[in-house]
Design a protein around this motif. Structure first.
Motif, PDB file in Angstrom:
ATOM      1  N   ASN A   1     -75.522 -19.952  22.743  1.00  7.89           N
ATOM      2  CA  ASN A   1     -76.805 -20.252  22.111  1.00  7.89           C
ATOM      3  C   ASN A   1     -76.678 -21.457  21.189  1.00  7.89           C
ATOM      4  O   ASN A   1     -76.198 -21.317  20.077  1.00  7.89           O
ATOM      5  CB  ASN A   1     -77.307 -19.043  21.315  1.00  7.89           C
ATOM      6  N   PRO A   2     -77.051 -22.627  21.634  1.00 11.15           N
ATOM      7  CA  PRO A   2     -77.798 -22.890  22.859  1.00 11.15           C
ATOM      8  C   PRO A   2     -76.940 -23.305  24.052  1.00 11.15           C
ATOM      9  O   PRO A   2     -75.902 -23.923  23.902  1.00 11.15           O
ATOM     10  CB  PRO A   2     -78.669 -24.084  22.450  1.00 11.15           C
TER      11      PRO A   2
ATOM     12  N   ASP B   1     -72.553 -24.049  21.990  1.00 10.61           N
ATOM     13  CA  ASP B   1     -72.123 -23.059  21.003  1.00 10.61           C
ATOM     14  C   ASP B   1     -71.535 -21.887  21.785  1.00 10.61           C
ATOM     15  O   ASP B   1     -71.887 -21.673  22.952  1.00 10.61           O
ATOM     16  CB  ASP B   1     -73.302 -22.597  20.128  1.00 10.61           C
TER      17      ASP B   1
HETATM   18 MN    MN Z   1     -75.827 -21.039  17.954  1.00 15.75          MN
END
Ligand code: MN
Ligand code: GDP
Length: 378
Positions: free
Chosen positions: A191-192, A205
């Protein structure tokens, strides 16, 4: 066990997931050096076992190596959700076109590893789940067959209309499933997951939690443990072989047996209180464990009262009593201690405690009410 972003990225990379390169620095000078090596704009990212680093100021873009040093200087030593940043990851910045969310966890409801994906990535997925639950697509994977290609594509197609992007995402989702299972993870998250203007899909991430019960057979992953990044109480509990989970309330609970610990927490709630923790000192008789338990409970500044609930079966009540007395002699315990014990060697325990100035009770209901009242100033 949680691992850092840079460690999760190593595991993801090994599974074939496209992840930008990166290096870890523990000084501003080293961060500058790494940034100079990459050239161009970099991102300086706090390495702590916590999400929401971006919001807390722990993720910064730097267009020059000097700026990378300045950001590293500000981020190193910063506290994010109670955890101190000792390292930063320096990684080349990406040009982001879209941000999506891809996560997998062991889900109690489906009783299976379950994917959640959403085109609304970058931000808290909990928030998306709350305000726009239809924006999340879920899929429980049957571990007997693993992730099937059409399932991965079904998930990916909710992220991108573009076929080429969806295909890449589909491969990444399958790779994430492999990384998740082979690491013995309970949760893995990207995320993302980004797409770039150049039409590439990448993970910028990475988050990964490993099931502690898997570590003994995954020594290479167990090596990722970073004691300096863990709350002290968790490390101490593991050393002393206690099951401890910190919660947000103010009634410290010290109980033997997981079932009794749960029942105690339920009763605290029932009488209008909030447990500060789950703590199971286990079944064995051992005064040292009680000392460790009291060290852990008293390290939580929210604790206003300490509640012992001991059923003496294999556990001997006198051992617990001796542990309580030893702990009060070796550490400075400010919150009042309320003790309920019953069972093996109960009379002896009550005598030991009485000699040390403590009273002990046998009714669970009574002590829990009493403890809750004390947190309300009665
Ligand atoms: Mn993140
Ligand atoms: P988190 O806040 O702890 O989840 O950390 P993330 O790694 O997810 O970073 C937070 C946000 O920073 C991302 O959602 C992006 O918007 C932004 N960000 C992170 N890396 C980059 C990058 O390489 N380029 C750009 N432009 N933004 C980035």
């Amino acid at each position: 066990m949680n691992v850092h972003e840079y460690q999760a990225k190593e595991i993801f990379r090994a599974a074939g997931i496209p992840v930008p390169p990166g290096e870890v620095a523990d000084t501003p000078e080293r961060a500058e050096e790494i940034a100079r090596g990459y050239g161009g704009t970099v991102v300086v990212k706090a390495q702590v076992h916590s999400g929401g680093r971006g919001k807390a100021g722990g993720v910064k873009l730097a267009s020059t190596p000097e700026e990378a040093r300045q950001h590293a200087d500000a981020i190193l030593g910063m506290e994010i959700n109670g955890l101190t940043v000792n390292q930063v990851l320096v990684t080349p910045a990406e040009d982001i076109a879209t941000e999506s969310y891809v996560g997998i966890l062991i889900d109690r409801k489906t009783q299976a590893p379950t994917f959640m994906v959403s085109a609304e990535g970058g931000i808290d997925i909990e928030q998306v789940a709350h305000t726009n639950p239809d924006a999340i697509r879920k899929l429980a994977v049957d571990p007997r067959y693993g992730m099937l290609p059409h399932q991965a594509y079904w998930l990916a197609s909710t992220l991108y209309d573009d076929q080429a992007l969806a295909k890449q995402a589909s491969r990444i989702i399958a790779q994430l499933y492999d990384a998740f299972t082979s690491a013995g993870a309970s949760m893995a998250e990207i995320n993302p997951l980004i797409s770039t203007d150049a039409g590439e899909v990448k993970a910028i991430d990475a988050k990964l939690s490993i099931d502690d019960n898997e570590l003994f057979r995954k020594p290479s992953i167990a090596e990722y443990r970073d004691l300096s990044a863990e709350p002290w109480a968790e490390t101490r509990a593991r050393e002393a072989d206690l099951s401890y989970v910190k919660l947000d309330g103010n009634v410290g609970c010290c109980v033997n047996g997981a079932g009794l610990a749960m029942a105690t927490m339920d009763l605290v709630k029932f009488y209008g209180g909030e447990p500060a923790n789950f703590l199971d000192i286990g079944g064995s008789s051992n005064p040292e464990k009680v000392v460790a338990a009291l060290e852990i409970i008293t390290s939580d500044p929210n604790v206003e009262v300490i509640l012992f609930n001991i059923f003496g079966g294999i556990t001997r009540c006198d051992d617990v009593a001796n542990g309580i007395v030893a702990a009060t002699q070796s550490i400075d315990i400010k919150p009042p201690i309320i003790i309920r014990l019953t069972g093996t060697n109960e009379e002896l325990a009550i005598q030991i405690l009485a000699d040390a100035g403590f009273s002990a009770f046998t009714s669970m209901d009574e002590v829990v009410q009493r403890a809750v009242q004390m947190t309300k100033g009665n």
